[in-house]
Design a protein around this motif. Sequence first.
Motif, PDB file in Angstrom:
ATOM      1  N   ASN A  49     -21.484 -25.193  10.551  1.00 52.98           N
ATOM      2  CA  ASN A  49     -21.085 -24.588   9.253  1.00 52.98           C
ATOM      3  C   ASN A  49     -20.502 -23.270   9.224  1.00 52.98           C
ATOM      4  OD1 ASN A  49     -21.379 -24.419   6.559  1.00 52.98           O
ATOM      5  ND2 ASN A  49     -23.535 -24.088   6.362  1.00 52.98           N
ATOM      6  N   LEU A  50     -19.079 -23.395   8.816  1.00 57.17           N
ATOM      7  CA  LEU A  50     -18.426 -22.166   8.764  1.00 57.17           C
ATOM      8  C   LEU A  50     -17.757 -21.994   7.540  1.00 57.17           C
ATOM      9  CD1 LEU A  50     -16.765 -22.090  12.204  1.00 57.17           C
ATOM     10  CD2 LEU A  50     -18.726 -20.708  11.512  1.00 57.17           C
ATOM     11  N   ASP A  51     -17.318 -20.792   6.930  1.00 63.87           N
ATOM     12  CA  ASP A  51     -16.662 -20.869   5.829  1.00 63.87           C
ATOM     13  C   ASP A  51     -15.135 -21.275   5.970  1.00 63.87           C
ATOM     14  OD1 ASP A  51     -14.754 -18.088   5.844  1.00 63.87           O
ATOM     15  OD2 ASP A  51     -16.857 -18.040   7.073  1.00 63.87           O
ATOM     16  N   PHE A  52     -14.255 -21.515   4.693  1.00 65.74           N
ATOM     17  CA  PHE A  52     -13.049 -21.972   4.947  1.00 65.74           C
ATOM     18  C   PHE A  52     -12.043 -20.876   5.718  1.00 65.74           C
ATOM     19  CE2 PHE A  52      -8.776 -22.354   3.294  1.00 65.74           C
ATOM     20  CZ  PHE A  52      -8.475 -23.339   3.722  1.00 65.74           C
ATOM     21  N   HIS A  53     -12.426 -19.567   5.257  1.00 69.34           N
ATOM     22  CA  HIS A  53     -11.484 -18.572   5.815  1.00 69.34           C
ATOM     23  C   HIS A  53     -11.531 -18.534   7.504  1.00 69.34           C
ATOM     24  CE1 HIS A  53      -9.122 -14.873   6.365  1.00 69.34           C
ATOM     25  NE2 HIS A  53     -10.300 -14.329   6.923  1.00 69.34           N
ATOM     26  N   GLU A  71     -26.327 -28.106  17.292  1.00 69.80           N
ATOM     27  CA  GLU A  71     -24.986 -27.721  17.264  1.00 69.80           C
ATOM     28  C   GLU A  71     -24.785 -26.075  17.312  1.00 69.80           C
ATOM     29  OE1 GLU A  71     -25.583 -28.276  13.177  1.00 69.80           O
ATOM     30  OE2 GLU A  71     -26.139 -29.449  14.965  1.00 69.80           O
ATOM     31  N   ASN A  72     -25.640 -25.414  16.643  1.00 74.65           N
ATOM     32  CA  ASN A  72     -25.629 -23.900  16.456  1.00 74.65           C
ATOM     33  C   ASN A  72     -25.625 -23.209  17.905  1.00 74.65           C
ATOM     34  OD1 ASN A  72     -24.789 -24.228  13.737  1.00 74.65           O
ATOM     35  ND2 ASN A  72     -27.124 -24.207  13.128  1.00 74.65           N
ATOM     36  N   ILE A  73     -26.854 -23.551  18.394  1.00 75.17           N
ATOM     37  CA  ILE A  73     -27.085 -22.914  19.692  1.00 75.17           C
ATOM     38  C   ILE A  73     -26.088 -23.403  20.768  1.00 75.17           C
ATOM     39  CG2 ILE A  73     -28.713 -24.455  20.579  1.00 75.17           C
ATOM     40  CD1 ILE A  73     -28.931 -20.535  20.915  1.00 75.17           C
ATOM     41  N   GLU A  74     -25.739 -24.608  20.794  1.00 72.33           N
ATOM     42  CA  GLU A  74     -24.696 -24.944  21.648  1.00 72.33           C
ATOM     43  C   GLU A  74     -23.316 -24.591  21.435  1.00 72.33           C
ATOM     44  OE1 GLU A  74     -24.482 -29.452  21.831  1.00 72.33           O
ATOM     45  OE2 GLU A  74     -26.710 -29.454  22.162  1.00 72.33           O
TER      46      GLU A  74
END
Length: 202
Positions: A119-123, A78-81
């Motif tokens: 996977n990303l931070d909330f902000h 999912e990261n590269i996509e």
Amino acid sequence: METSFVLFSQLNMCETKEKAFFKLIHGGLGKEAASKEAKTRVSPEEAVKWGESFDKLLSHRDGLDAFTRFLKTEFSEENIEFWIACEDFKKNKEPQQIILKAKAIYEKFIQSDAPQEVNLDFHTKEVITKSITQPTLHSFDAAQSRVYQLMEQDSYTRFLKSDIYLELIEGRPRRPTNLRRRSRSFTYNEFQDVKSDVAIWL
């Protein structure tokens, strides 16, 4: 005698048996396999360059394909996509296309419980969520940069040690030969061990 002559005439009607066998092996499916191999073949010299930087890997089509295959083995494609989707998104010119594609990227990769959530931070997520109703070509820049860093610092270092990459820099023809030799040796030794175990009980 006459029957033998007919059989030999059929075998040698146009060419020798060796030529016919060669065509059988290298024609049909063999030709398709050779064509496919030619399309996907990467020179070891080219693959070595991918080890110089993550940018060089992603800027080469075959490098991107190899890295994607590696991420699939780690179930993190999912990261590269997402990164590819962002690159494609930034090429849009039409306002309507920007809105539609931004929404599609958000639903697929960003929102909570997205099918391929990155996977990303909330902000970072919050900023995207607020801007998604009126997206710009830079709406995903921060998220793309974060995912890029994650891949570069984590997945990329493992990729360089993976079998997928090592096979490319060593050259493909060597691997099957080594595998066959190792396989025969192992089978023979294994057979000896079985024989000696049986002998103990006799």
